[in-house]
Design a protein around this motif. Structure first.
Motif, short mmCIF file in Angstrom:
data_model
loop_
_atom_site.label_atom_id
_atom_site.label_comp_id
_atom_site.label_asym_id
_atom_site.label_seq_id
_atom_site.Cartn_x
_atom_site.Cartn_y
_atom_site.Cartn_z
N GLU A 112 48.36 37.51 44.32
CA GLU A 112 49.03 37.15 45.58
C GLU A 112 50.30 36.34 45.29
O GLU A 112 51.31 36.49 45.98
N GLY A 113 50.25 35.51 44.27
CA GLY A 113 51.43 34.71 43.89
C GLY A 113 52.58 35.61 43.45
O GLY A 113 53.73 35.40 43.82
N ILE A 114 52.27 36.62 42.65
CA ILE A 114 53.31 37.55 42.18
C ILE A 114 53.87 38.35 43.36
O ILE A 114 55.10 38.49 43.51
N MET A 115 52.99 38.84 44.23
CA MET A 115 53.44 39.62 45.38
C MET A 115 54.26 38.76 46.33
O MET A 115 55.28 39.20 46.85
N GLY A 116 53.84 37.51 46.51
CA GLY A 116 54.56 36.61 47.40
C GLY A 116 55.96 36.32 46.88
O GLY A 116 56.94 36.30 47.65
#
Ligand SMILES: [Zn+2]
Ligand SMILES: [Zn+2]
Ligand SMILES: [Zn+2]
Length: 274
Positions: A112-116
């Motif tokens: 989720e951090g990478i996608m965000g």
């Protein structure tokens, strides 16, 4: 498997950039194996575990080529283990050749951090030539030519951290950073393995036992328990890594501390054939 230690230091590096403690001052004076970048390893030429802030420096120092890395395993989303800026450099404007499609494996907070971060720049993962794969503690899967298993860690539980076993060509590696004391379910899951090489964090150095990181004594105890439970194959190599300046003495004192237990302190640039 060929394992190259790109970095063997904790979050702030060793010496830490603004620190003038005795350990940091000694490391600056002695150089060599006392200098530790943030922790990551390259396995063969196609699998990375963690992608922290020192990737360019580690490439310069070791001659590593990351262009063929097709699998990235991320232990957790602390900044010393994943820097999204590195993934951003896979875009065409920063990378003249098209890098190999890279499968990224991480628990939900990491993915989720990478996608965000990509969404914040209105970019899709495709532009980075990434395929994002969400995994969970206890999972086992095939990543290219490797069988990978993720184990639950006690470190920073809000980030669902994991550490990894890799199996390839009949050889098995355990890379355990950052872990804290292994949870009971992890010890149980480890019963299915026999390792040729075991690498365990010892961030807290010669200090009291940690709950989110291991001290050097706890690192020894974890290695010993794996041996006692029959988890090491004959001739298995054993290492400590992820050293912090706070309570970890200079390299040669670490050698002396670990030697009676058959454990070696890893150092930046060390290559191990597993
Ligand atoms: Zn760390
Ligand atoms: Zn220091
Ligand atoms: Zn961490």
């Amino acid at each position: 498997m060929r394992v190259l230690f790109l970095g063997t230091g904790a979050a702030e590096g060793y010496p830490a950039i603004f620190c003038e403690c005795a350990h940091c001052s000694t490391a600056r004076a002695l150089g060599g194996r006392n200098l530790r970048r943030r922790s990551a390893v390259l396995v063969n030429d196609d699998l990375l575990i963690d992608i922290g802030p020192d990737m360019v420096a580690s490439m310069h120092a070791t001659g590593a080529n990351f262009g063929r890395v097709s699998n990235l395993l991320v232990t957790h989303s602390h900044g010393d283990h994943v820097q999204l800026a590195n993934l951003y450099m896979r875009r065409q404007s920063f990378c003249a050749t098209t890098p190999a499609l890279m499968d990224v494996y991480g628990t939900p907070p990491t993915i989720e951090g990478i996608m965000g971060a990509a969404a914040a720049r209105s970019l899709a993962a495709d532009e980075f030539h990434l395929r994002l794969n969400t995994i969970r503690p206890g999972d086992s899967w095939q990543a290219g030519r490797y069988r990978v298993t993720a184990f639950a860690a006690a470190h920073a539980p809000e980030l669902t951290p994991v550490f990894f076993a890799l199996e390839q060509n009949g050889r098995t590696l355990l890379y355990a950073s950052d872990t804290g004391p292994f949870p009971a379910e992890t010890w149980e899951q480890l019963q299915d393995f026999a390792f040729d090489c075991v690498i365990i964090e010892s961030t807290m150095g010669i200090g009291p036992p940690g709950t989110h990181h291991l001290s050097m004594h706890q690192c020894v105890e974890h290695h010993q328990r794996l041996a006692d439970e029959g988890r090491l194959r004959p001739g298995a190599r054993q290492f400590a890594t992820h050293f912090s300046h706070n309570r970890t003495p200079p390299y040669l004192e670490c050698v002396d501390f670990f030697a009676p237990h058959g454990i070696e302190p890893a150092y930046d640039g060390l290559v191990v054939e597993v």
